[in-house]
Design a protein around this motif. Structure first.
Motif, short mmCIF file in Angstrom:
data_model
loop_
_atom_site.label_atom_id
_atom_site.label_comp_id
_atom_site.label_asym_id
_atom_site.label_seq_id
_atom_site.Cartn_x
_atom_site.Cartn_y
_atom_site.Cartn_z
N THR A 219 9.08 57.37 18.94
CA THR A 219 9.01 58.34 18.88
C THR A 219 9.45 59.01 18.44
O THR A 219 10.30 60.28 16.90
N GLY A 220 9.72 59.44 19.40
CA GLY A 220 10.87 60.22 20.19
C GLY A 220 12.47 60.95 19.38
O GLY A 220 13.04 61.50 18.78
N LEU A 221 12.64 59.19 18.65
CA LEU A 221 13.98 59.05 17.62
C LEU A 221 14.14 60.23 16.37
O LEU A 221 15.10 60.06 16.48
N TRP A 222 12.56 60.58 16.18
CA TRP A 222 13.07 60.69 15.14
C TRP A 222 12.48 62.48 15.23
O TRP A 222 12.34 63.67 14.13
N LEU A 223 11.81 62.92 16.48
CA LEU A 223 11.32 64.64 17.22
C LEU A 223 12.72 64.55 18.22
O LEU A 223 12.51 66.22 18.56
N GLY A 224 14.25 64.43 18.40
CA GLY A 224 14.42 65.16 18.91
C GLY A 224 14.52 64.78 20.77
O GLY A 224 14.44 65.72 21.26
N TRP A 225 12.56 63.82 20.75
CA TRP A 225 12.69 63.90 22.59
C TRP A 225 13.40 63.25 23.26
O TRP A 225 13.64 63.17 24.18
N SER A 226 14.74 62.12 22.43
CA SER A 226 16.41 62.03 23.87
C SER A 226 16.34 62.69 24.28
O SER A 226 16.55 62.36 25.56
N ASN A 227 17.00 64.44 23.78
CA ASN A 227 17.43 65.20 24.63
C ASN A 227 17.01 65.97 26.09
O ASN A 227 17.47 65.97 26.91
N TRP A 228 15.27 66.09 26.31
CA TRP A 228 14.74 66.27 27.02
C TRP A 228 14.21 65.24 27.66
O TRP A 228 14.24 65.49 28.94
N LEU A 229 14.34 63.78 27.35
CA LEU A 229 14.35 63.00 28.25
C LEU A 229 15.14 62.22 28.63
O LEU A 229 15.01 61.17 29.59
N ARG A 230 16.68 62.98 28.36
CA ARG A 230 17.46 62.60 29.41
C ARG A 230 18.05 60.67 28.80
O ARG A 230 19.13 60.80 29.58
N ILE A 231 18.10 60.65 27.65
CA ILE A 231 18.29 59.01 26.97
C ILE A 231 19.27 58.71 26.82
O ILE A 231 19.78 59.90 25.79
N GLN A 232 20.13 58.31 27.15
CA GLN A 232 21.77 58.00 27.08
C GLN A 232 21.72 57.23 25.73
O GLN A 232 22.84 57.91 24.30
N VAL A 233 21.22 56.37 25.39
CA VAL A 233 21.16 55.71 24.42
C VAL A 233 19.78 55.02 23.48
O VAL A 233 18.96 53.88 23.61
N PRO A 234 19.15 56.02 22.89
CA PRO A 234 17.48 55.89 22.65
C PRO A 234 17.45 54.83 22.46
O PRO A 234 16.12 54.04 22.21
N VAL A 235 18.13 54.32 20.87
CA VAL A 235 17.86 53.84 20.23
C VAL A 235 17.89 52.11 21.58
O VAL A 235 17.67 51.04 20.94
N GLU A 236 18.34 51.88 21.73
CA GLU A 236 18.72 50.42 22.82
C GLU A 236 17.49 50.65 23.99
O GLU A 236 17.17 49.90 24.07
N VAL A 237 16.77 51.77 24.15
CA VAL A 237 15.51 51.76 25.16
C VAL A 237 14.51 51.64 24.34
O VAL A 237 13.91 50.26 24.71
N HIS A 238 14.70 51.63 23.34
CA HIS A 238 13.75 51.45 22.60
C HIS A 238 13.87 49.89 22.55
O HIS A 238 12.35 49.26 22.24
N ILE A 239 14.65 49.13 21.34
CA ILE A 239 14.42 47.90 21.08
C ILE A 239 14.48 47.39 22.58
O ILE A 239 13.27 46.15 22.47
N HIS A 240 14.79 47.58 23.21
CA HIS A 240 14.90 46.63 25.24
C HIS A 240 13.36 46.82 25.49
O HIS A 240 12.82 46.37 25.63
N ALA A 241 12.47 48.39 25.28
CA ALA A 241 10.95 48.17 26.17
C ALA A 241 10.55 47.51 25.14
O ALA A 241 9.78 46.67 25.57
N ASN A 242 10.79 47.48 23.96
CA ASN A 242 9.58 46.64 22.78
C ASN A 242 10.14 44.92 23.24
O ASN A 242 8.84 44.25 22.63
N ASN A 243 10.89 44.38 23.15
CA ASN A 243 11.54 43.31 22.98
C ASN A 243 11.32 42.50 24.68
O ASN A 243 10.84 42.20 24.87
N TRP A 244 12.74 43.01 25.27
CA TRP A 244 12.27 42.78 26.70
C TRP A 244 11.71 42.79 27.71
O TRP A 244 10.65 42.06 28.81
N GLY A 245 10.81 44.14 27.28
CA GLY A 245 9.23 44.43 27.93
C GLY A 245 8.46 43.95 27.85
O GLY A 245 7.77 42.86 27.84
#
Length: 365
Positions: free
Chosen positions: A112-138
């Motif tokens: 959700t944060g990919l579309w709302l700019g949350w990645s900056n204040w969450l300090r996520i360096q590669v947000p798309v990969e984090v999203h994919i990894h959390a859903n697939n590998w997690g």
């Protein structure tokens, strides 16, 4: 992914309740409604990039996942002391489902944060990969592992090879997925590399648990559904195996191409193929309860769905033919669905016909 999520949200409470030796839990309209409203809202909001609707959709799916997680956690208190699975140990799969749903909640927040700019204040360096990894590998990896642990004795008519290995496999998958999420989050291989090692080791250990009891059993391997379950894991192992080459930035290796295209092969080769096997099984149980339930799939679906994966991976390396290979991959994946859809339709049709016959008998009596 939406179809798989729908199926899992419906089945997990039933499976956990069965393992607890308790009656089928009541249908949760609150979970069903929030999940479907959330998915429909996202289907409308994402193409038009409406941030308000994306927030609403993500929030609704988050609420549905939270309610399901609470429901599964609460089923622990209903467990009978004598409720045990075929291996003599109870509730192996439940902890996989709870951990997987926890990663799903994280994936929803990041997605959700990919579309709302949350990645900056969450300090996520590669947000798309984090999203994919959390859903697939997690989420999906842990839930599918739980399904194998819970349902394998029913599907294969025998226990897993090493039942005591389930707990270490659970922790290796859970911690490995955490490393694969934290790696792109902070862009550090100190998390990604241990995560890959733990995840691969646990996955191979789980597959050995599945394959060893069936080794040499020709009758078992004559079932396409067993092959679907085993072959599905080839497509989750493949991108993880090449991940070190991407991390080391080996010259001439198409790392960018793999990062862009491997998720499609993962979803259609692993998630779709796993669903081909287990979804028809539960359709048999629901609509034809008096018939022996069996894993879904056919030799046609087995060959064609895996050819789709091979063609997509070939497109990564053969750039001159990429468009044609991409088209062939999606054509094969579409064709592979036909026998599965026909099987599901036949199960539902026969089940409803028997229901009609029962109504006629009652009216005549």
């Amino acid at each position: 992914l939406g179809a798989m999520t729908e199926a899992l949200f419906g089945l997990l409470p039933l499976i956990v309740a069965i393992r607890a030796g308790r009656p089928r839990p009541a249908f949760r309209w609150d979970i069903w409604l929030t999940l479907n409203l959330g998915l429909l809202t996202l289907l409308v909001a994402i193409p038009i990039v409406n941030q308000a609707l994306i927030f609403v959709g993500g929030t609704l799916v988050f609420i549905a996942a939270t309610l399901l997680l609470v429901q599964l956690a609460g089923l622990y208190t209903l467990k009978s002391e004598n409720a045990a699975n075929e291996n003599g140990s109870s509730h192996y799969g439940r902890k996989f489902y709870i951990a997987g749903l926890s990663y799903f909640l994280l994936g929803i927040i990041v997605g959700t944060g990919l579309w709302l700019g949350w990645s900056n204040w969450l300090r996520i360096q590669v947000p798309v990969e984090v999203h994919i990894h959390a859903n697939n590998w997690g989420f999906l990896s842990l839930v599918f592992a739980g399904l194998l642990v819970d349902m394998y004795p029913t599907w294969a008519k025998r226990p897993l090879a090493w039942p005591r290995s389930i707990t270490p496999i659970f922790w290796m998958l859970t911690i490995g997925a955490l490393g694969l999420v934290l790696g792109p989050w902070v862009k550090s291989n100190y998390f990604s590399v241990p995560g890959i090692i733990l995840f691969l080791s646990a996955t191979f250990w789980l597959l050995l648990n599945v394959i060893k009891p069936l080794w040499g059993d020709r009758e078992a391997w004559s079932q396409p559904g067993i092959w679907h379950l085993v072959m599905a894991y080839f497509w989750i192992v493949a991108p993880v195996l090449v991940a070190p080459l991407i991390i080391l930035e080996v010259p001439g290796f198409p790392g960018v191409g793999i990062e862009q295209n491997a998720p499609q092969a993962l979803i259609y080769g692993w998630v779709l193929q796993f669903g081909y096997a287990f979804i028809p099984f539960f359709f048999y149980r629901m609509f034809l309860p008096h018939e022996p339930a069996r894993l879904g799939g056919s030799w046609f679906s087995l060959v064609i769905v895996n050819l789709g994966g091979f063609f997509l991976w070939a497109s990564i390396f053969l750039l001159d033919y990429q468009a044609a290979l991409h088209g062939a991959a999606y054509l094969f994946w579409t064709l592979s669905m036909i026998p599965i859809i026909l099987t599901l339709w036949r199960i539902v049709r026969d089940g409803l016909a028997r229901l009609d016959e029962g109504v006629v008998v009652l009216e005549n009596s």
